[in-house]
Design a protein around this motif. Structure first.
Motif, PDB file in Angstrom:
ATOM      1  N   GLY A 384      -9.184  -0.544 -26.851  1.00 46.39           N
ATOM      2  CA  GLY A 384      -7.804  -1.023 -26.748  1.00 46.39           C
ATOM      3  C   GLY A 384      -7.616  -1.722 -25.426  1.00 46.39           C
ATOM      4  O   GLY A 384      -8.347  -1.466 -24.468  1.00 46.39           O
ATOM      5  N   PHE A 386      -5.334  -1.418 -23.231  1.00 49.22           N
ATOM      6  CA  PHE A 386      -4.925  -0.530 -22.133  1.00 49.22           C
ATOM      7  C   PHE A 386      -6.153  -0.123 -21.305  1.00 49.22           C
ATOM      8  O   PHE A 386      -6.049   0.232 -20.141  1.00 49.22           O
ATOM      9  CB  PHE A 386      -4.253   0.747 -22.694  1.00 49.22           C
ATOM     10  CG  PHE A 386      -5.257   1.673 -23.276  1.00 49.22           C
ATOM     11  CD1 PHE A 386      -5.705   1.506 -24.580  1.00 49.22           C
ATOM     12  CD2 PHE A 386      -5.851   2.638 -22.501  1.00 49.22           C
ATOM     13  CE1 PHE A 386      -6.715   2.298 -25.089  1.00 49.22           C
ATOM     14  CE2 PHE A 386      -6.856   3.450 -23.006  1.00 49.22           C
ATOM     15  CZ  PHE A 386      -7.285   3.272 -24.312  1.00 49.22           C
ATOM     16  N   GLY A 408     -17.052   0.030 -29.162  1.00 51.59           N
ATOM     17  CA  GLY A 408     -15.650  -0.366 -29.259  1.00 51.59           C
ATOM     18  C   GLY A 408     -14.926   0.328 -30.404  1.00 51.59           C
ATOM     19  O   GLY A 408     -14.004  -0.234 -30.996  1.00 51.59           O
ATOM     20  N   SER A 409     -15.310   1.560 -30.695  1.00 54.46           N
ATOM     21  CA  SER A 409     -14.683   2.277 -31.818  1.00 54.46           C
ATOM     22  C   SER A 409     -13.393   2.949 -31.384  1.00 54.46           C
ATOM     23  O   SER A 409     -13.397   3.780 -30.470  1.00 54.46           O
ATOM     24  CB  SER A 409     -15.624   3.378 -32.330  1.00 54.46           C
ATOM     25  OG  SER A 409     -16.896   2.865 -32.556  1.00 54.46           O
ATOM     26  N   GLY A 434      -4.675   4.571 -26.472  1.00 57.84           N
ATOM     27  CA  GLY A 434      -3.490   3.818 -26.853  1.00 57.84           C
ATOM     28  C   GLY A 434      -2.772   4.515 -27.998  1.00 57.84           C
ATOM     29  O   GLY A 434      -3.293   5.475 -28.589  1.00 57.84           O
ATOM     30  N   GLY A 436      -2.307   3.306 -30.883  1.00 59.81           N
ATOM     31  CA  GLY A 436      -3.098   3.085 -32.092  1.00 59.81           C
ATOM     32  C   GLY A 436      -4.228   4.088 -32.204  1.00 59.81           C
ATOM     33  O   GLY A 436      -4.388   4.771 -33.221  1.00 59.81           O
ATOM     34  N   MET A 440      -5.232   7.831 -34.684  1.00 61.10           N
ATOM     35  CA  MET A 440      -6.428   7.912 -35.533  1.00 61.10           C
ATOM     36  C   MET A 440      -7.073   9.301 -35.459  1.00 61.10           C
ATOM     37  O   MET A 440      -7.406   9.886 -36.480  1.00 61.10           O
ATOM     38  CB  MET A 440      -7.450   6.849 -35.126  1.00 61.10           C
ATOM     39  CG  MET A 440      -7.070   5.452 -35.559  1.00 61.10           C
ATOM     40  SD  MET A 440      -8.452   4.308 -35.332  1.00 61.10           S
ATOM     41  CE  MET A 440      -7.737   2.801 -35.977  1.00 61.10           C
ATOM     42  N   ASN A 462       2.598   1.186 -26.394  1.00 61.63           N
ATOM     43  CA  ASN A 462       3.206  -0.152 -26.294  1.00 61.63           C
ATOM     44  C   ASN A 462       3.673  -0.643 -27.670  1.00 61.63           C
ATOM     45  O   ASN A 462       3.977  -1.818 -27.858  1.00 61.63           O
ATOM     46  CB  ASN A 462       2.239  -1.159 -25.644  1.00 61.63           C
ATOM     47  CG  ASN A 462       0.915  -1.241 -26.394  1.00 61.63           C
ATOM     48  OD1 ASN A 462       0.803  -0.755 -27.517  1.00 61.63           O
ATOM     49  ND2 ASN A 462      -0.083  -1.841 -25.774  1.00 61.63           N
ATOM     50  N   TYR A 465      -0.829  -2.646 -31.876  1.00 61.35           N
ATOM     51  CA  TYR A 465      -2.278  -2.765 -31.756  1.00 61.35           C
ATOM     52  C   TYR A 465      -2.500  -3.980 -30.855  1.00 61.35           C
ATOM     53  O   TYR A 465      -2.847  -5.077 -31.315  1.00 61.35           O
ATOM     54  CB  TYR A 465      -2.904  -3.018 -33.126  1.00 61.35           C
ATOM     55  CG  TYR A 465      -2.969  -1.823 -34.059  1.00 61.35           C
ATOM     56  CD1 TYR A 465      -3.605  -0.648 -33.677  1.00 61.35           C
ATOM     57  CD2 TYR A 465      -2.456  -1.899 -35.356  1.00 61.35           C
ATOM     58  CE1 TYR A 465      -3.704   0.438 -34.547  1.00 61.35           C
ATOM     59  CE2 TYR A 465      -2.543  -0.822 -36.233  1.00 61.35           C
ATOM     60  CZ  TYR A 465      -3.167   0.340 -35.814  1.00 61.35           C
ATOM     61  OH  TYR A 465      -3.273   1.400 -36.679  1.00 61.35           O
ATOM     62  N   ILE A 468      -5.420  -6.632 -30.672  1.00 64.22           N
ATOM     63  CA  ILE A 468      -5.487  -7.590 -31.781  1.00 64.22           C
ATOM     64  C   ILE A 468      -4.329  -8.583 -31.671  1.00 64.22           C
ATOM     65  O   ILE A 468      -4.477  -9.766 -31.971  1.00 64.22           O
ATOM     66  CB  ILE A 468      -5.461  -6.845 -33.134  1.00 64.22           C
ATOM     67  CG1 ILE A 468      -6.501  -5.721 -33.150  1.00 64.22           C
ATOM     68  CG2 ILE A 468      -5.679  -7.817 -34.298  1.00 64.22           C
ATOM     69  CD1 ILE A 468      -7.906  -6.122 -32.766  1.00 64.22           C
TER      70      ILE A 468
HETATM   71  C1  LIG Z   1     -11.942   2.078 -35.774  1.00 64.18           C
HETATM   72  C2  LIG Z   1     -11.471   0.734 -35.318  1.00 64.18           C
HETATM   73  N1  LIG Z   1     -10.571   0.054 -36.061  1.00 64.18           N
HETATM   74  C3  LIG Z   1     -10.126  -1.148 -35.646  1.00 64.18           C
HETATM   75  C4  LIG Z   1     -10.591  -1.700 -34.496  1.00 64.18           C
HETATM   76  C5  LIG Z   1     -10.090  -3.070 -34.042  1.00 64.18           C
HETATM   77  N2  LIG Z   1      -9.239  -2.860 -32.839  1.00 64.18           N
HETATM   78  C6  LIG Z   1      -9.739  -2.966 -31.590  1.00 64.18           C
HETATM   79  S1  LIG Z   1      -8.614  -2.623 -30.423  1.00 64.18           S
HETATM   80  C7  LIG Z   1      -7.405  -2.379 -31.582  1.00 64.18           C
HETATM   81  C8  LIG Z   1      -5.992  -2.036 -31.184  1.00 64.18           C
HETATM   82  C9  LIG Z   1      -5.916  -0.844 -30.282  1.00 64.18           C
HETATM   83  O1  LIG Z   1      -4.565  -0.456 -30.225  1.00 64.18           O
HETATM   84  P1  LIG Z   1      -4.079   0.675 -29.249  1.00 64.18           P
HETATM   85  O2  LIG Z   1      -4.912   1.881 -29.391  1.00 64.18           O
HETATM   86  O3  LIG Z   1      -2.630   0.884 -29.444  1.00 64.18           O
HETATM   87  O4  LIG Z   1      -4.356   0.081 -27.802  1.00 64.18           O
HETATM   88  P2  LIG Z   1      -3.768  -1.290 -27.177  1.00 64.18           P
HETATM   89  O5  LIG Z   1      -4.734  -2.369 -27.538  1.00 64.18           O
HETATM   90  O6  LIG Z   1      -2.414  -1.499 -27.755  1.00 64.18           O
HETATM   91  O7  LIG Z   1      -3.739  -1.049 -25.698  1.00 64.18           O
HETATM   92  C10 LIG Z   1      -7.896  -2.539 -32.866  1.00 64.18           C
HETATM   93  C11 LIG Z   1      -7.085  -2.368 -34.098  1.00 64.18           C
HETATM   94  C12 LIG Z   1     -11.563  -0.972 -33.767  1.00 64.18           C
HETATM   95  N3  LIG Z   1     -12.107  -1.448 -32.640  1.00 64.18           N
HETATM   96  N4  LIG Z   1     -11.960   0.252 -34.178  1.00 64.18           N
END
Ligand SMILES: Cc1ncc(C[n+]2csc(CCOP(=O)(O)OP(=O)(O)O)c2C)c(N)n1
Length: 537
Positions: A384, A386, A408-409, A434, A436, A440, A462, A465, A468
């Motif tokens: 993410g 952050f 990057g999971s 984050g 997001g 999970m 925030n 996602y 993205i």
């Molecule tokens: C399991 C998984 N699903 C989707 C993604 C694609 N992806 C990378 S970062 C992200 C958003 C992360 O959101 P958040 O945790 O809220 O952190 P932010 O980027 O808002 O700081 C996504 C969907 C991923 N890397 N891993």
């Protein structure tokens, strides 16, 4: 006579496994029963197989012993698959044990049956399936050897329910794992010659140095030979970042000045790294014509995408040991080169606080946290945006551990923090995540709460996602699609797990948050962070 399940558990215990992570399944109750008699293996019951897998991954990174995950067939194995992908990308030994359908139903399209050799082909280093109990010892030995030789990685064993319960007449085989591949004296001489002649060398240090003695050997080598060190993707904790020879990390957005300087190196020593996509800036560095020495224990990675002047199928540690016995010298221009790289990194690492009308600038908080992080802290960082300041705005010390998924999971950091808190109850553990990522695998906090493992959650909310959204704004400005999040009350969720909660809405509250983050005990901090400040203008 032991059952195959008992043989399996005895094998794990003999290999030094002291903890295993599971979500139970009816197809491997025989293993759960065998564990009942093995108090030396702590069985951690998780809430989702991805959480169990990520915990095993983090535990393996912290101990060097393969992480063990036990899951049910079909749905359980599918849920765990993210950890197998991550273990491959992160080069971590993880053994996934799947309770398979009964042997008579193999390849019969039975309920919850999967052919795991097909499912994990190209992901795991070894996939084995037993059709009778006597095959189990050999499969275990092969899985163990595969995980630990060359570049470490995951293995999968599918063990049918009835096979596990059946008598195993074969004794467990202890795998002989040769993991000390060293360069020949002639090759080490050549490498020393190259180093002595290089005015502008750079070392790219990778995960093979993440083992006992690795950090110390790397530091001693860099100082003795006066070579600057950059670290491969997300391996910041391998080298003291405040050291004048630390040249920065190979990451997702290296500054152009740094890329240009690295491209002027007259010798690149890739030490214990596969030279993967991100470390090489999309296979663009080293550039054609740059002299490359590649030290990697798995010959399959040598010559891959890059012409190599000296390819060593060897481990980093014995390579450094060989260099330690050879005369070190550097041409006169070396000092200026080292200073140039250091200046570029320092300029990039400097952080000028910013303000935003829509919430806390999370990077301000991370930059302020760096100097306050305890010397023995373990910080887990989820995928993410952050997370970006953790990689450049904190000067990591070798006593600190940064556990971030090289794959990057998302969903990694909470289970990783739980595993870290269980493994090192006396060390401060901070989980950065984050909104997001938290939703999970945040439910694994229940495991920490149940065991009173006092970790600290630092959650950036925030409402997006955002990583993205950043890509989206660049490609399709103003057209938000699929990236907004409407969150539950995350503070209430933390409280529901029994954690003391702190909510941070303004920058003025950062000092109090930092105090809470470095104080002993658990914490669940929700930071309402700015989205606007990370979006492209
Ligand atoms: C399991 C998984 N699903 C989707 C993604 C694609 N992806 C990378 S970062 C992200 C958003 C992360 O959101 P958040 O945790 O809220 O952190 P932010 O980027 O808002 O700081 C996504 C969907 C991923 N890397 N891993």
């Amino acid at each position: 006579m032991q059952t195959a399940a008992e043989t399996l558990v005895a094998f794990l215990a003999a290999q030094g496994v002291t903890r295993a992570f599971c979500v139970p399944g009816e197809s491997y109750v025989a293993v759960l029963d065998a564990l009942h008699d093995h108090p030396s293996i702590d069985l951690v019951t998780c809430r989702h197989e991805s959480g169990a897998g990520f915990m095993a991954l983090a535990d393996a990174r912290l101990t060097g012993v393969p992480g063990v995950v036990l899951v049910s067939r079909g749905p359980g194995a599918c849920n765990a698959s993210i950890a197998i992908h991550t273990a491959q990308q992160d080069a971590v030994p993880v053994l996934l044990i799947v309770g398979q359908v009964e042997a008579r139903d193999l390849r019969a399209r039975a309920f919850q049956e999967i052919d795991y050799s097909r499912m994990f082909d190209g992901v795991a280093k070894f996939v084995g399936e037993a059709s009778n109990a006597d095959q189990v010892p050999e499969l275990l030995a092969r899985a163990w050897a595969a995980m630990l030789t060359g570049v470490p990685g995951p293995a999968v064993l599918a063990l049918p329910e009835d096979v596990l319960a059946a008598a195993c007449t074969r004794a467990p085989l202890a795998p002989v794992v040769a993991s000390d591949a060293a360069p020949s004296p002639e090759t080490a001489d050549r490498l020393a010659d190259l180093l002595r002649g290089a005015e502008r060398p750079i070392v790219i240090a990778g995960g093979d140095l993440d083992r006992p003695g690795g950090r110390e050997a790397l530091l001693a080598f860099a100082e003795r030979w006066q070579v600057p060190v950059a670290v491969s993707f997300r391996r910041q904790d391998l080298f003291p970042n405040a050291h004048p020879l630390y040249a920065g990390d190979m990451g997702l957005s290296n500054p152009p000045a740094q890329r240009a300087a690295f491209a002027r190196a007259d010798l690149v020593i890739a030490l214990g790294t596969r030279l993967g996509d991100i470390t090489t800036q999309g296979y663009a560095f080293p550039e054609p014509g740059q002299r490359l020495v590649h030290v990697c224990p798995d010959a399959g990675w040598l010559g891959w995408r890059f012409a190599t002047d000296l390819a060593l199928a060897a481990h980093a540690l014995p390579t450094l040991a060989a260099l330690a016995h050879r005369n070190a010298a550097a041409p006169p221009g070396r000092a200026a080169w080292n200073a140039e790289l250091r200046a570029i990194h320092s300029a990039d690492a400097a952080w000028v606080p910013r303000t935003a009308p829509d919430g806390v600038v999370f990077a301000n908080l991370v930059a302020a946290l760096g100097p306050r992080l305890p010397d023995n802290a373990i910080v887990t960082v989820d995928a993410g945006t952050f997370g970006a300041p953790f990689y450049r705005k904190i000067a990591w010390k070798p006593g600190q551990r940064l556990l971030a998924p090289i794959a990057g999971s998302m969903g990694y950091s909470m289970p990783a923090a739980v595993a870290a808190a269980l493994r090192h109850p006396g060390r401060p553990v901070i989980c950065a995540v984050g909104d997001g990522g938290f939703l999970m695998t945040g439910s694994e906090l229940a495991v920490a709460a149940a065991r009173r493992a006092p970790l600290k959650v630092l959650l950036s909310d925030n409402g997006s996602y955002a990583s993205i959204r950043i890509h989206q704004e660049r490609a399709h400005p103003g057209r938000v699609s699929g990236t907004d999040l409407v969150n539950p009350d995350l503070a209430m969720m933390g409280a529901a797990y029994g954690y003391p909660v702190m909510v941070v809405r303004e920058e003025a509250e950062i000092p109090a948050l930092l105090d809470a983050l470095v104080a002993p005990g658990p914490l669940f901090a929700v930071v309402y962070s700015s989205l606007g400040v990370v979006l492209p203008r």
